[in-house]
Design a protein around this motif. Sequence first.
Motif, PDB file in Angstrom:
ATOM      1  N   ILE A  82       0.838  -1.207   0.000  1.00 53.08           N
ATOM      2  CA  ILE A  82       0.000   0.000   0.000  1.00 53.08           C
ATOM      3  C   ILE A  82       0.868   1.250   0.000  1.00 53.08           C
ATOM      4  CG2 ILE A  82      -1.624   1.370   1.379  1.00 53.08           C
ATOM      5  CD1 ILE A  82      -2.847  -1.394   2.255  1.00 53.08           C
ATOM      6  N   THR A  86       0.813   3.751  -3.119  1.00 54.23           N
ATOM      7  CA  THR A  86       0.410   5.128  -2.872  1.00 54.23           C
ATOM      8  C   THR A  86       1.487   6.091  -3.355  1.00 54.23           C
ATOM      9  OG1 THR A  86      -0.951   4.436  -1.010  1.00 54.23           O
ATOM     10  CG2 THR A  86      -0.307   6.773  -1.090  1.00 54.23           C
ATOM     11  N   GLN A  91      -3.353   3.855  -7.332  1.00 54.25           N
ATOM     12  CA  GLN A  91      -4.443   3.837  -6.365  1.00 54.25           C
ATOM     13  C   GLN A  91      -5.239   2.539  -6.392  1.00 54.25           C
ATOM     14  OE1 GLN A  91      -4.703   6.084  -3.957  1.00 54.25           O
ATOM     15  NE2 GLN A  91      -2.840   6.900  -4.851  1.00 54.25           N
ATOM     16  N   GLN A  92      -5.398   1.928  -7.569  1.00 53.11           N
ATOM     17  CA  GLN A  92      -6.159   0.682  -7.650  1.00 53.11           C
ATOM     18  C   GLN A  92      -5.492  -0.418  -6.826  1.00 53.11           C
ATOM     19  OE1 GLN A  92      -9.184   0.139  -8.823  1.00 53.11           O
ATOM     20  NE2 GLN A  92      -9.078  -1.979  -8.153  1.00 53.11           N
ATOM     21  N   LYS A  95      -5.933   0.274  -3.142  1.00 55.06           N
ATOM     22  CA  LYS A  95      -7.289  -0.032  -2.685  1.00 55.06           C
ATOM     23  C   LYS A  95      -7.488  -1.536  -2.527  1.00 55.06           C
ATOM     24  CE  LYS A  95      -9.518   4.023  -4.656  1.00 55.06           C
ATOM     25  NZ  LYS A  95     -10.430   4.511  -5.701  1.00 55.06           N
ATOM     26  N   GLU A  96      -6.993  -2.318  -3.495  1.00 56.94           N
ATOM     27  CA  GLU A  96      -7.137  -3.774  -3.422  1.00 56.94           C
ATOM     28  C   GLU A  96      -6.464  -4.328  -2.171  1.00 56.94           C
ATOM     29  OE1 GLU A  96      -5.707  -5.561  -7.028  1.00 56.94           O
ATOM     30  OE2 GLU A  96      -7.088  -4.402  -8.257  1.00 56.94           O
ATOM     31  N   ALA A  98      -5.767  -2.727   0.554  1.00 56.65           N
ATOM     32  CA  ALA A  98      -6.484  -2.262   1.739  1.00 56.65           C
ATOM     33  C   ALA A  98      -7.687  -3.159   2.017  1.00 56.65           C
ATOM     34  CB  ALA A  98      -6.918  -0.806   1.553  1.00 56.65           C
ATOM     35  N   VAL A  99      -8.366  -3.591   0.965  1.00 55.12           N
ATOM     36  CA  VAL A  99      -9.498  -4.518   1.122  1.00 55.12           C
ATOM     37  C   VAL A  99      -9.002  -5.846   1.698  1.00 55.12           C
ATOM     38  CG1 VAL A  99     -11.202  -5.888  -0.144  1.00 55.12           C
ATOM     39  CG2 VAL A  99     -10.956  -3.449  -0.622  1.00 55.12           C
TER      40      VAL A  99
END
Length: 108
Positions: A82, A86, A91-92, A95-96, A98-99
């Motif tokens: 991440i 970042t 960003q994709q 985000k993945e 982070a999920v």
Amino acid sequence: MSPPDRIAALRTQCGGPRDGALLRFSLGSALLDGGDAAAARAELERAVEFDPRYSAAWKALGKACLALHDHDGAAAAWRQGIAVATERGDQQAAKEMAVFLKRLAREG
């Protein structure tokens, strides 16, 4: 090319002039897809050694760790991924991962 043949072909390139993050990521991903999470983890660790800013390799490394039931290792890989994603503006991928971290926290 069958998965075992693909893995063998990728392994023949290790240590040669094409060795690097992309080769190790490809090999690690193929191993993970083939169910050899331990070997995948080793190759994905090599990928991020070659290029610590390779966010896809961090994401895959987390998946390999998770497959080995190493939740702390998975979380650490995704946190690093991440940060890298970042920093690079990916960003994709951020985000993945982070999920994935949120799911891991709920399970854990």
